[in-house]
Design an enzyme around this catalytic site. Structure first.
Site, mmCIF file in Angstrom:
data_model
loop_
_atom_site.group_PDB
_atom_site.id
_atom_site.type_symbol
_atom_site.label_atom_id
_atom_site.label_comp_id
_atom_site.label_asym_id
_atom_site.label_seq_id
_atom_site.Cartn_x
_atom_site.Cartn_y
_atom_site.Cartn_z
ATOM 1 C CE1 TYR A 163 -4.136 1.398 -0.451
ATOM 2 C CE2 TYR A 163 -3.708 2.621 1.564
ATOM 3 C CZ TYR A 163 -4.476 2.398 0.440
ATOM 4 O OH TYR A 163 -5.592 3.179 0.210
ATOM 5 C CE LYS B 100 -7.289 5.923 0.497
ATOM 6 N NZ LYS B 100 -8.321 6.717 -0.201
#
Ligand code: NAD
Ligand code: IMJ
Length: 258
Positions: A158, A165
């Protein structure tokens, strides 16, 4: 049709196709009577999004690449003249260069970092500052974005999206504090993995789906409709006392440590 969102007008960013989480939220809010405007990124997606929007009553479609402030301004101008105000905004936008979503975070270059943070995090601040005057005209509003557990914990591959995020989730809290006095709420849903365009082809995606099925309290993965209905809750008056919140819709996976 039930009427929880009757008379409410909302802008939805991030529909690419019928699997998009933005589309699941659109279906839920539309089923409760909301009137929707959709934006799409680039002409490549125009026909797809128009076709989907045509299946819902009273919806319209316009282009908006969130990296282009002029396009965001044009959307707000159009909504101001058509609607005279906006009640809610759903932000389902994320992008990082594919090369930054594999092989570790350490090698991330400034350009890749800037791209991911600009598209996936700053864009929420940009659209919030531009839509706020239109929400003020309606006496307040609700802004919703989508995040992922990889913004709080390390998830393989990720990488820079996790950093983006984390910035997005912090933005939710700062925006909630700035906009609260105007009766504008800002929240996020942290969704479990969903098989969308943004997840397809990700190395290890199938392993994560399997892990959630085996380890989450509900022993299954989420359905897009479950994110849709949580989104409906967060943009509706049912959640009027909630702002700055990150709501997990992940079958409880985030609470597990084993
Ligand atoms: P998706 O590919 O359907 O949606 C991503 C959208 O981002 C697309 O519509 C794309 O056009 C848009 N986008 C990218 N760059 C843009 C730009 N410059 N300007 C405007 N739009 C741009 O995939 P999705 O999974 O529905 O993703 C929606 C949101 O949900 C993202 O924020 C994603 O991080 C988040 N999310 C997804 C999952 C998952 O497993 N799919 C889990 C948690 C959170
Ligand atoms: C994305 C990358 C790595 C692991 C991932 C994901 N896992 C999940 C996702 C486990 C669930 C999907 N997700 C939560 C995202 O936010 C995806 C963002 C994304 C995906 C792509 C793929 C194609 C591309 N750029 C992207 N940028 C952002 O070129």
């Amino acid at each position: 049709m039930a009427d929880l969102m009757k008379g409410k007008k909302g802008l939805i960013l991030g529909v690419a196709n019928k699997r998009s989480i933005a589309w699941a939220i659109a279906r839920s809010v539309s089923s409760q009577g909301a009137e929707l405007a959709f934006t799409y990124q680039g002409e490549r997606l125009a026909e797809n999004v128009k076709e989907l929007a045509d299946t819902l009553p009273n919806s319209q479609v316009m282009p908006c690449d969130v990296t282009d402030e002029a396009q965001v301004d044009a959307v707000m101008r159009e909504l101001d003249s058509k609607w005279g105000g906006v009640d809610f905004l759903v932000h389902c936008v994320a992008f990082a260069n594919a090369e930054d979503l594999e092989g570790g975070y350490l090698k991330t270059k400034k350009e890749g970092f800037a791209t991911a943070l600009n598209v996936s995090a700053y864009s929420l601040t940009l659209v919030s500052q531009k839509v706020a005057p239109l929400m003020e005209k309606n006496g307040g509003g609700s802004i919703l974005t989508l995040t992922y557990l990889g913004g709080q914990r390390v998830m393989v591959n990720y990488n820079v999206m996790g950093v983006a995020k984390a910035a997005l989730e912090a933005s939710v809290k700062y925006l909630a504090n700035d906009l609260g006095p105007k009766n504008i709420r800002v929240n996020a849903i942290s969704a479990g993995p969903v098989n969308t365009l943004a997840a397809r082809g990700i190395t290890g995606f199938a392993d994560i789906i399997k892990m959630v099925r085996e380890k989450s309290p509900l022993r299954r993965n989420i359905e897009p409709e479950e994110v849709g209905d949580a989104g409906l809750f967060l943009v509706s008056q049912l959640s009027r006392g909630i702002t700055g919140e990150i709501l997990f819709v992940d079958c409880g996976y985030n609470i597990i440590a084993f």
